[in-house]
Design a protein around this motif. Structure first.
Motif, PDB file in Angstrom:
ATOM      1  N   ARG A  79       0.832  -1.208   0.000  1.00 23.85           N
ATOM      2  CA  ARG A  79       0.000   0.000   0.000  1.00 23.85           C
ATOM      3  C   ARG A  79       0.865   1.256   0.000  1.00 23.85           C
ATOM      4  O   ARG A  79       0.590   2.229  -0.721  1.00 23.85           O
ATOM      5  CB  ARG A  79      -0.930   0.000   1.219  1.00 23.85           C
ATOM      6  N   VAL A  80       1.914   1.266   0.799  1.00 23.65           N
ATOM      7  CA  VAL A  80       2.795   2.433   0.870  1.00 23.65           C
ATOM      8  C   VAL A  80       3.546   2.618  -0.446  1.00 23.65           C
ATOM      9  O   VAL A  80       3.703   3.747  -0.933  1.00 23.65           O
ATOM     10  CB  VAL A  80       3.774   2.294   2.051  1.00 23.65           C
ATOM     11  N   LEU A  81       3.990   1.536  -1.050  1.00 19.57           N
ATOM     12  CA  LEU A  81       4.639   1.632  -2.352  1.00 19.57           C
ATOM     13  C   LEU A  81       3.684   2.209  -3.396  1.00 19.57           C
ATOM     14  O   LEU A  81       4.073   3.045  -4.230  1.00 19.57           O
ATOM     15  CB  LEU A  81       5.135   0.255  -2.805  1.00 19.57           C
ATOM     16  N   HIS A  82       2.438   1.783  -3.348  1.00 19.65           N
ATOM     17  CA  HIS A  82       1.429   2.310  -4.265  1.00 19.65           C
ATOM     18  C   HIS A  82       1.199   3.797  -4.012  1.00 19.65           C
ATOM     19  O   HIS A  82       1.034   4.583  -4.967  1.00 19.65           O
ATOM     20  CB  HIS A  82       0.125   1.530  -4.093  1.00 19.65           C
ATOM     21  N   ILE A  83       1.198   4.205  -2.755  1.00 14.82           N
ATOM     22  CA  ILE A  83       1.017   5.621  -2.414  1.00 14.82           C
ATOM     23  C   ILE A  83       2.145   6.461  -3.020  1.00 14.82           C
ATOM     24  O   ILE A  83       1.905   7.537  -3.582  1.00 14.82           O
ATOM     25  CB  ILE A  83       0.967   5.794  -0.883  1.00 14.82           C
ATOM     26  N   ILE A  84       3.384   5.978  -2.912  1.00 16.54           N
ATOM     27  CA  ILE A  84       4.516   6.717  -3.468  1.00 16.54           C
ATOM     28  C   ILE A  84       4.360   6.885  -4.972  1.00 16.54           C
ATOM     29  O   ILE A  84       4.557   7.980  -5.524  1.00 16.54           O
ATOM     30  CB  ILE A  84       5.839   5.997  -3.140  1.00 16.54           C
ATOM     31  N   ARG A  85       3.983   5.824  -5.652  1.00 19.82           N
ATOM     32  CA  ARG A  85       3.806   5.901  -7.108  1.00 19.82           C
ATOM     33  C   ARG A  85       2.689   6.864  -7.473  1.00 19.82           C
ATOM     34  O   ARG A  85       2.817   7.660  -8.427  1.00 19.82           O
ATOM     35  CB  ARG A  85       3.513   4.507  -7.676  1.00 19.82           C
ATOM     36  N   GLU A  86       1.594   6.804  -6.741  1.00 20.96           N
ATOM     37  CA  GLU A  86       0.461   7.676  -7.046  1.00 20.96           C
ATOM     38  C   GLU A  86       0.788   9.145  -6.795  1.00 20.96           C
ATOM     39  O   GLU A  86       0.425  10.015  -7.593  1.00 20.96           O
ATOM     40  CB  GLU A  86      -0.754   7.251  -6.201  1.00 20.96           C
ATOM     41  N   GLU A  87       1.456   9.433  -5.704  1.00 22.45           N
ATOM     42  CA  GLU A  87       1.806  10.826  -5.403  1.00 22.45           C
ATOM     43  C   GLU A  87       2.816  11.362  -6.414  1.00 22.45           C
ATOM     44  O   GLU A  87       2.734  12.526  -6.818  1.00 22.45           O
ATOM     45  CB  GLU A  87       2.362  10.940  -3.982  1.00 22.45           C
ATOM     46  N   ARG A 129       3.173   8.710 -17.722  1.00 23.70           N
ATOM     47  CA  ARG A 129       3.246   7.274 -17.474  1.00 23.70           C
ATOM     48  C   ARG A 129       4.584   6.886 -16.873  1.00 23.70           C
ATOM     49  O   ARG A 129       4.701   5.910 -16.141  1.00 23.70           O
ATOM     50  CB  ARG A 129       3.018   6.506 -18.783  1.00 23.70           C
ATOM     51  N   SER A 130       5.628   7.634 -17.190  1.00 20.19           N
ATOM     52  CA  SER A 130       6.955   7.338 -16.625  1.00 20.19           C
ATOM     53  C   SER A 130       7.071   8.031 -15.286  1.00 20.19           C
ATOM     54  O   SER A 130       7.702   9.070 -15.138  1.00 20.19           O
ATOM     55  CB  SER A 130       8.049   7.818 -17.580  1.00 20.19           C
ATOM     56  N   THR A 131       6.418   7.470 -14.287  1.00 17.99           N
ATOM     57  CA  THR A 131       6.264   8.155 -13.002  1.00 17.99           C
ATOM     58  C   THR A 131       7.552   8.261 -12.225  1.00 17.99           C
ATOM     59  O   THR A 131       7.629   9.050 -11.290  1.00 17.99           O
ATOM     60  CB  THR A 131       5.239   7.403 -12.135  1.00 17.99           C
ATOM     61  N   LEU A 132       8.544   7.472 -12.563  1.00 23.38           N
ATOM     62  CA  LEU A 132       9.770   7.500 -11.788  1.00 23.38           C
ATOM     63  C   LEU A 132      10.855   8.339 -12.443  1.00 23.38           C
ATOM     64  O   LEU A 132      11.970   8.384 -11.970  1.00 23.38           O
ATOM     65  CB  LEU A 132      10.286   6.067 -11.585  1.00 23.38           C
ATOM     66  N   ARG A 133      10.549   9.023 -13.560  1.00 25.73           N
ATOM     67  CA  ARG A 133      11.520   9.900 -14.169  1.00 25.73           C
ATOM     68  C   ARG A 133      11.545  11.246 -13.459  1.00 25.73           C
ATOM     69  O   ARG A 133      10.514  11.731 -13.014  1.00 25.73           O
ATOM     70  CB  ARG A 133      11.177  10.137 -15.639  1.00 25.73           C
ATOM     71  N   VAL A 180       3.495  12.115   0.456  1.00 28.90           N
ATOM     72  CA  VAL A 180       3.520  10.690   0.786  1.00 28.90           C
ATOM     73  C   VAL A 180       3.256  10.475   2.273  1.00 28.90           C
ATOM     74  O   VAL A 180       2.471   9.605   2.665  1.00 28.90           O
ATOM     75  CB  VAL A 180       4.868  10.071   0.373  1.00 28.90           C
ATOM     76  N   ILE A 181       3.894  11.268   3.117  1.00 30.48           N
ATOM     77  CA  ILE A 181       3.687  11.126   4.564  1.00 30.48           C
ATOM     78  C   ILE A 181       2.245  11.445   4.936  1.00 30.48           C
ATOM     79  O   ILE A 181       1.650  10.759   5.780  1.00 30.48           O
ATOM     80  CB  ILE A 181       4.677  12.033   5.324  1.00 30.48           C
ATOM     81  N   ALA A 399      -7.437  -4.038  -6.701  1.00 35.07           N
ATOM     82  CA  ALA A 399      -6.641  -3.339  -7.710  1.00 35.07           C
ATOM     83  C   ALA A 399      -6.555  -1.840  -7.444  1.00 35.07           C
ATOM     84  O   ALA A 399      -5.621  -1.175  -7.912  1.00 35.07           O
ATOM     85  CB  ALA A 399      -7.229  -3.593  -9.100  1.00 35.07           C
ATOM     86  N   ASP A 400      -7.510  -1.292  -6.694  1.00 35.57           N
ATOM     87  CA  ASP A 400      -7.484   0.135  -6.377  1.00 35.57           C
ATOM     88  C   ASP A 400      -6.450   0.472  -5.315  1.00 35.57           C
ATOM     89  O   ASP A 400      -6.093   1.648  -5.156  1.00 35.57           O
ATOM     90  CB  ASP A 400      -8.865   0.591  -5.888  1.00 35.57           C
ATOM     91  N   TYR A 401      -5.966  -0.522  -4.585  1.00 34.70           N
ATOM     92  CA  TYR A 401      -5.066  -0.273  -3.463  1.00 34.70           C
ATOM     93  C   TYR A 401      -3.612  -0.614  -3.765  1.00 34.70           C
ATOM     94  O   TYR A 401      -2.729  -0.219  -2.995  1.00 34.70           O
ATOM     95  CB  TYR A 401      -5.505  -1.100  -2.248  1.00 34.70           C
ATOM     96  N   TYR A 402      -3.355  -1.351  -4.841  1.00 32.99           N
ATOM     97  CA  TYR A 402      -2.004  -1.847  -5.076  1.00 32.99           C
ATOM     98  C   TYR A 402      -1.586  -1.636  -6.524  1.00 32.99           C
ATOM     99  O   TYR A 402      -2.439  -1.536  -7.425  1.00 32.99           O
ATOM    100  CB  TYR A 402      -1.902  -3.338  -4.740  1.00 32.99           C
ATOM    101  N   SER A 403      -0.275  -1.570  -6.739  1.00 26.34           N
ATOM    102  CA  SER A 403       0.295  -1.523  -8.080  1.00 26.34           C
ATOM    103  C   SER A 403       0.840  -2.909  -8.430  1.00 26.34           C
ATOM    104  O   SER A 403       1.428  -3.579  -7.574  1.00 26.34           O
ATOM    105  CB  SER A 403       1.431  -0.501  -8.158  1.00 26.34           C
ATOM    106  N   ALA A 404       0.663  -3.301  -9.668  1.00 27.34           N
ATOM    107  CA  ALA A 404       1.100  -4.632 -10.082  1.00 27.34           C
ATOM    108  C   ALA A 404       2.611  -4.797  -9.931  1.00 27.34           C
ATOM    109  O   ALA A 404       3.107  -5.909  -9.707  1.00 27.34           O
ATOM    110  CB  ALA A 404       0.685  -4.886 -11.534  1.00 27.34           C
TER     111      ALA A 404
END
Length: 417
Positions: A79-87, A129-133, A180-181, A399-404
């Motif tokens: 869940r926290v990993l998904h939050i980081i990606r979403e933010e 889409r490249s959220t980590l760039r 994120v926090i 699927a709404d709470y996690y990233s694949a």
């Protein structure tokens, strides 16, 4: 503030020694620990999200290995990993939208720029889409034609622009960690209040003069039943004792204290009493992506009896218990064996040892599993803090709470194996 590694080691010891009872307490403390990890993590100017993800993943891998049966740990890490990606995606999209508006404004103000196109929607979507760039100008404009490049300015203007970019990067770094926090704080609040949110739905499911059956002890079930009682619903509760730990005795005592009519029965009497029951309401240890339930031992027997007599089988579970994995996944450990002393004391067990053979090999084996697996076909309804859902819908809710990308919380080895 204590060093984060000290906090991690302390929590690892608690998980390994099984000192934390219950999925809710485990989920809350996991989220609080990961919040500390994020707050103390130094983030570079570029790839801020990747730095946070790597830090959380490194700690999460240790936590999951410490107690793989407690799936709530892995759920919160994901869940926290998904939050980081979403933010990070949200900040990237906002930055690109602002850049597009700025380019449009410049085109309106400068007549010489009329032929310069604004960032295309395709370029914006590709970068989003490249959220980590890192949201650098080079990255944002890499798919834009040369004619769209920003014209050169004077050296003083370039220095000013460079300082502005540096300030923007620093501000965005602080913004990402802050967002994120804040999102993790909301997650912790949702975990703490899940019982109340589930209990608010009790009046919609429990009706006058019904007979409810449950097994063992669950705080979620307790609050759910008591909420219906507070709405002036009169009903009776059958509590199966939940051997060998007999947690049902504790639940029955608490229900009587709260003023509910309660009947305590043995686990073996469930099939005999199920014909008098209107609904089975139970808690869960975890809910899998296929709608299957990992629950205290004995509940599969209850579910089969309910299915045989067409009695609704309702499972109460907070969102922190929703697991994105399937029972057949190798990362999932469905069960663990508890001490034989819960069934036999040491004196009784030692009397069955074959000391005459010289190997002290026991003639009696005691198997004491902790959990049962209830397949989705035996479940009628899930009630979570977001409402009621059919088993077939759980995969969509999860699927709404996690990233694949985070289903397997394991860093790749340098060799790639």
């Amino acid at each position: 503030m204590p060093d984060v590694q000290v906090l991690v080691n302390d929590f690892l010891n608690k998980l390994k020694k099984r000192k934390i009872e219950g999925s809710l307490a485990t989920a809350r403390q996991t989220a609080e620990l990961l919040r500390s990890v994020i707050s103390q993590q130094r983030v570079p100017y570029t790839n801020q999200a990747r730095a946070l993800i790597d830090a959380v993943r490194a700690v999460g891998e240790q936590l999951i290995a410490a107690n793989p049966v407690e799936l709530a740990v892995g759920n919160i890490v994901r869940r926290v990993l998904h939050i980081i990606r979403e933010e990070d995606l949200s900040l990237t999209t906002a930055a690109m939208a602002g850049l597009g508006l700025s380019a449009a404004s410049d085109d309106e103000d400068d007549a010489d720029q009329d032929n310069h196109p604004v960032l295309s929607a395709a370029a914006v979507a590709a970068a989003a889409r490249s959220t980590l760039r890192p949201p650098s100008l080079q990255t944002l404009l890499e798919d834009v034609p040369d004619s769209a490049a920003v014209p050169h300015t004077s050296s003083s203007g370039g220095d000013s622009e460079g300082k502005s970019k540096s300030a923007d990067k620093s501000s965005r770094t602080r913004k990402l960690k802050h967002d994120v926090i804040e999102a993790v704080n909301e997650l912790i609040q949702d975990i703490a209040t899940c019982h109340e949110q589930i209990a608010e739905q009790a009046v919609e499911h429990i009706h006058q003069n019904e007979v409810i059956l449950t097994l063992g002890s669950s705080r979620t079930v307790l609050e759910f039943l008591c909420a219906a009682k507070e709405k002036q619903r009169s009903f009776r509760v059958f509590v199966a004792e939940g051997a060998p730990r007999y947690q049902g005795h504790l639940l029955a005592k608490e229900l009587v204290t709260r003023g509910l009519q309660t009947t305590l029965i043995t686990d073996s009497a469930v099939f005999a009493m199920i014909s008098r029951v209107n609904m089975v309401i139970v808690g869960a240890h975890a809910v899998m992506a296929n709608g299957g339930v990992i629950a205290p031992v004995g509940l599969n027997m209850v579910a089969l009896a309910a299915k045989r007599h067409a009695v609704p089988f309702v499972v109460l579970a907070g969102s922190h218990k929703l697991c994105p994995l399937y029972p057949h996944n190798p990362e999932v450990l469905l069960n663990e064996l508890r001490s034989p002393s819960e069934l036999l004391d040491f004196g009784e067990f030692s009397d069955c040892m074959d000391f005459g053979s010289g190997t002290a090999s026991p003639l009696l084996h005691v198997i004491n599993p902790t959990f049962d697996y209830v397949p989705p076909k035996l479940v009628s309804l899930f009630i979570t803090d977001t409402g009621g859902h059919n088993p077939s819908y759980m995969y969509r809710l999860i699927a709404d709470y996690y990233s694949a990308d985070d289903f397997v919380v394991q860093r790749r080895s340098p060799t790639g194996r």
